[in-house]
Design a protein around this motif. Structure first.
Motif, PDB file in Angstrom:
ATOM      1  N   ILE A 399       0.812  -1.129   0.103  1.00 23.94           N
ATOM      2  CA  ILE A 399       0.025  -0.081   0.020  1.00 23.94           C
ATOM      3  C   ILE A 399       0.664   1.106  -0.044  1.00 23.94           C
ATOM      4  O   ILE A 399       0.508   2.265  -0.688  1.00 23.94           O
ATOM      5  N   GLN A 400       1.884   1.230   0.815  1.00 25.57           N
ATOM      6  CA  GLN A 400       3.031   2.457   0.841  1.00 25.57           C
ATOM      7  C   GLN A 400       3.524   2.733  -0.581  1.00 25.57           C
ATOM      8  O   GLN A 400       3.581   3.849  -1.318  1.00 25.57           O
ATOM      9  N   ALA A 419      -5.956   1.684  -4.328  1.00 21.77           N
ATOM     10  CA  ALA A 419      -5.275   2.952  -5.300  1.00 21.77           C
ATOM     11  C   ALA A 419      -6.502   3.858  -5.318  1.00 21.77           C
ATOM     12  O   ALA A 419      -6.528   5.011  -5.375  1.00 21.77           O
ATOM     13  N   GLY A 420      -7.747   3.404  -5.796  1.00 25.76           N
ATOM     14  CA  GLY A 420      -8.716   4.174  -5.765  1.00 25.76           C
ATOM     15  C   GLY A 420      -9.167   4.865  -4.405  1.00 25.76           C
ATOM     16  O   GLY A 420      -9.577   6.240  -4.760  1.00 25.76           O
ATOM     17  N   PRO A 425      -4.810   7.643  -9.854  1.00 29.00           N
ATOM     18  CA  PRO A 425      -5.366   7.358 -11.205  1.00 29.00           C
ATOM     19  C   PRO A 425      -5.071   6.033 -11.695  1.00 29.00           C
ATOM     20  O   PRO A 425      -4.206   5.314 -11.433  1.00 29.00           O
ATOM     21  N   VAL A 426      -6.336   5.168 -11.763  1.00 26.11           N
ATOM     22  CA  VAL A 426      -6.218   3.828 -11.925  1.00 26.11           C
ATOM     23  C   VAL A 426      -6.971   3.382 -13.339  1.00 26.11           C
ATOM     24  O   VAL A 426      -8.064   4.022 -13.569  1.00 26.11           O
ATOM     25  N   LEU A 427      -6.486   2.718 -13.938  1.00 31.97           N
ATOM     26  CA  LEU A 427      -6.888   2.399 -15.375  1.00 31.97           C
ATOM     27  C   LEU A 427      -7.252   0.731 -15.273  1.00 31.97           C
ATOM     28  O   LEU A 427      -6.382  -0.071 -15.214  1.00 31.97           O
ATOM     29  N   TRP A 447     -18.044   4.655  -7.070  1.00 33.56           N
ATOM     30  CA  TRP A 447     -17.487   4.223  -5.986  1.00 33.56           C
ATOM     31  C   TRP A 447     -16.177   5.017  -5.878  1.00 33.56           C
ATOM     32  O   TRP A 447     -15.503   5.504  -4.821  1.00 33.56           O
ATOM     33  N   TYR A 448     -15.347   5.083  -6.884  1.00 34.49           N
ATOM     34  CA  TYR A 448     -14.188   5.740  -6.830  1.00 34.49           C
ATOM     35  C   TYR A 448     -13.731   6.553  -8.087  1.00 34.49           C
ATOM     36  O   TYR A 448     -13.585   5.948  -9.082  1.00 34.49           O
TER      37      TYR A 448
END
Length: 508
Positions: A399-400, A419-420, A425-427, A447-448
Motif C-alpha cells: 500500500i505504501q 489505489a482508488g 489514477p487507476v486504469l 465508488w472511486y
C-alpha cells in the motif's frame, strides 16, 4: 452416550438442516453421531457433501472418498467428488469421476444430478455449448416435485447465463430458483445478480437473507442498528469479504457516529494494518479473534441498506488513508494483472502479463513495477522479458508503494480499491466477468472517481483496449507531472518568501 432414539433424532435434524443449507450445523450433528456408527458410509458421505456445499472442497473430499471406500455402490459420492474437484479447479479429474458412473443411472433420480454436475464442470471450463447441452439433459430429467434440486438446477443455469452476458434470461432463472425453494443461498445469489444489473434497492434488501446462514465471521445475535437508532453501548461493524470489500464499505461507518458513543470495526487479523491506515475518526479497530461485549452490530455489506444510501451515487466518498508513500523516479506506474486465484471466476477477471506486454513495451520511459506475490510473478516477468521491477512484501508495504506511484494499470483486484481510495489514477481492465460493483456499462464508477474502466466483454478486442489505455495513460502522466510541477513552484515560492523575511499580504 447417545441412545438409539437420540441418534435417529440427530440424523433427522441434520438432514433437515442440510435441506435448509445450514451445512455447518448439520456437520456438527453428524460428527456427534459418527462415533456410534463409524462404519456408516452414508454419514461420511453426508458430511462430505455438506463441506462441498459450503465450498470447503479440500475438507470434504476425504469424507466422500471414505464413504466410497466403505460402500462403492454410493453413486452419489462420485457426483459429489466431481463437484469437489470442480471447486478445486481440477476439472479433468472431475470429469474422470463422472465418467466412472456414466450410464448407470437409468431411471434413477441421480441422473439429473449427474448431468448438472457435468454442466457445472463445463461451465467452469468455459465450454458453454457443452454446458448448455448438459443443462438441457438435466432439465429433461428433473422431478418437479423435488423443489430443492429443481431450484439448484435453475440457479446453476442462471449463473451460466450471467457469465455469457445473457442477463435478462439469467434474471428469470435466478428468480425461478428462489421462488421454487427460497433458501438464503438462492436468495443471496439473486441479490448479487440484482446488484450486478443495477437493481440496487432490491439487491441490498434481499442480500440481508445471507444472514440466515450466519456466514459473517464473528457475527452474533445482537440487534442491527440504523441511522435513526440511539444506543448507549458499543456498535460493532463486522468485516465481510476481502480487502476490496473492506476498503469499499468502510466509508459508511462514520455516518453512524450519532448512533453509538463507541463505534468498533471488527477486522480479519490479516487486514488489521490496512484498517489502521483508514482515517475513521474515533472508530476503534479490533481483530475478529478478540471481540468484546456490545449492544448492537452490523455486517459491513449491510451498510448501504442500513444507512439508506442504496445507489453508488449516494454513497459517501472513499475513506481517506494515512500512508507513508514509498516513491520512485517519475513516471512510476504500478501494473497488477491478477488477483486471488481461489475467487470463483478469477480466470475471467485476472489476465496474463503477456496481455499487457504491448503497452509496457510502448513506454520504455516508464518505471514499471508490481507488488504481487507468488512464483507466478517472477516466471511471467522472465518469460515476457519486460522491464518490470518486482517488489514482493507484506500488504502494508504494498500500500505504501501504491501511495507513491503516479498511476496504476490493473485488473479487478483488492489493490485497485486501495489505489482508488488513495485517489491514484487507476486504469482498470475488466475481463469477461464483471463484479457487481462495476455494473454492466460505463467507463467510470461512482465508488472511486479516480478509476477508469475498460471492458473486455461484448466482443471488445484487447488490442483496442490497450490502444485506449496507451492514450489515457500518457495524458494521465502529463497531468500528474503538471500538478507536481505546480506544487513544486508554489513550495519554492513560499521558501523564497520566508528566506527574504517578508510576509505575504492578503488582498485588501
Amino acid at each position: 452416550m447417545l441412545t438409539v432414539g437420540e441418534i435417529k433424532h440427530k440424523l433427522k435434524q441434520a438432514n433437515a438442516l442440510h435441506l435448509e443449507h445450514q451445512e455447518a450445523s448439520a456437520i456438527e450433528l453428524l460428527k456427534e453421531v459418527l462415533p456410534y456408527q463409524s462404519d456408516n458410509a452414508h454419514i461420511y458421505a453426508a458430511i462430505g457433501e455438506c463441506y462441498v456445499n459450503i465450498r470447503e472442497a479440500v475438507e470434504g473430499l476425504p469424507w466422500l472418498k471414505k464413504a466410497l471406500a466403505l460402500d462403492n455402490s454410493l453413486k452419489a459420492c462420485h457426483i459429489r467428488i466431481a463437484d469437489a474437484y470442480n471447486l478445486m479447479h481440477k476439472r479433468v479429474k472431475a470429469l474422470e469421476y463422472l465418467k466412472q458412473c456414466a450410464g448407470t443411472f437409468k431411471g434413477d433420480p441421480l441422473e439429473c444430478q449427474w448431468w448438472l454436475a457435468k454442466a457445472d464442470v463445463y461451465k467452469m471450463m468455459r465450454f458453454y455449448e457443452r454446458s448448455e447441452a448438459c443443462y438441457q439433459e438435466a432439465f429433461k430429467r428433473i422431478d418437479d416435485k423435488d423443489k430443492a434440486w429443481k431450484a439448484q438446477l435453475c440457479g446453476s443455469y442462471a449463473g451460466m447465463l450471467e457469465l455469457q452476458g445473457r442477463h435478462d434470461d439469467a434474471t428469470r432463472y435466478f428468480e425461478l430458483a428462489y421462488v421454487t425453494h427460497p433458501t438464503y443461498v438462492l436468495g443471496s445469489n439473486l441479490a448479487m445478480h440484482y446488484l450486478t444489473v443495477g437493481n440496487w434497492e432490491w439487491g441490498w434488501r434481499l442480500y440481508e437473507i445471507r444472514l440466515q446462514g450466519n456466514k459473517v465471521r464473528g457475527l452474533g445475535n445482537k440487534p442491527c442498528a440504523g441511522l435513526e437508532d440511539r444506543i448507549e453501548g458499543p456498535l460493532y461493524f463486522y468485516q465481510e469479504g476481502g480487502l476490496g470489500d473492506l476498503v469499499q464499505m468502510a466509508r459508511y461507518i462514520p455516518l453512524f457516529k450519532d448512533v453509538s458513543p463507541e463505534l468498533v470495526m471488527v477486522v480479519d487479523p490479516r487486514l488489521m494494518e490496512v484498517a489502521r491506515m483508514m482515517k475513521l475518526g474515533n472508530v476503534k479497530i479490533i481483530d475478529g479473534d478478540h471481540t468484546g461485549e456490545h449492544e448492537a452490530e452490523l455486517p459491513m455489506l449491510s451498510l448501504p441498506l442500513r444507512s439508506d444510501r442504496l445507489r453508488p451515487e449516494d454513497a459517501p466518498p472513499p475513506v481517506k488513508m494515512k500512508v507513508k508513500p514509498i516513491k520512485r523516479t517519475f513516471p512510476n506506474v504500478l501494473i497488477n494483472w491478477f488477483g486471488e486465484k481461489f475467487f470463483t471466476h478469477d480466470d475471467m477477471r485476472s489476465m496474463k502479463l503477456a496481455d499487457f506486454a504491448p503497452l509496457v513495451r510502448q513506454h520504455p520511459e516508464i518505471n514499471w513495477f508490481c507488488v504481487n506475490i507468488g512464483e507466478r510473478v517472477g516466471k511471467e516477468i522472465a518469460s515476457t522479458k519486460l522491464p518490470i521491477m518486482h517488489y514482493p512484501g507484506d500488504l502494508k508495504t504494498a500500500i505504501q508503494r501504491i501511495a507513491g506511484c503516479d498511476a496504476m494499470v490493473t485488473t479487478d483486484t483488492g489493490l485497485a480499491h486501495v489505489a482508488g481510495t488513495l485517489g491514484k489514477p487507476v486504469l482498470m481492465v475488466l475481463g469477461e466477468y464483471s463484479d457487481w460493483r462495476w455494473e454492466l456499462k460505463g467507463d467510470h464508477t461512482a465508488w472511486y472517481p479516480s478509476i477508469k474502466l475498460y471492458r473486455c466483454n461484448g466482443g471488445a478486442k484487447m488490442e483496442d483496449i490497450l490502444t485506449q489505455i496507451d492514450e489515457d495513460l500518457s495524458k494521465t502522466l502529463k497531468d500528474v507531472k503538471y500538478e507536481a510541477d505546480n506544487r513544486r513552484k508554489k513550495s519554492n515560492a513560499k521558501v523564497r518568501v520566508r528566506a527574504s523575511g517578508q510576509e505575504s499580504i492578503p488582498n485588501a
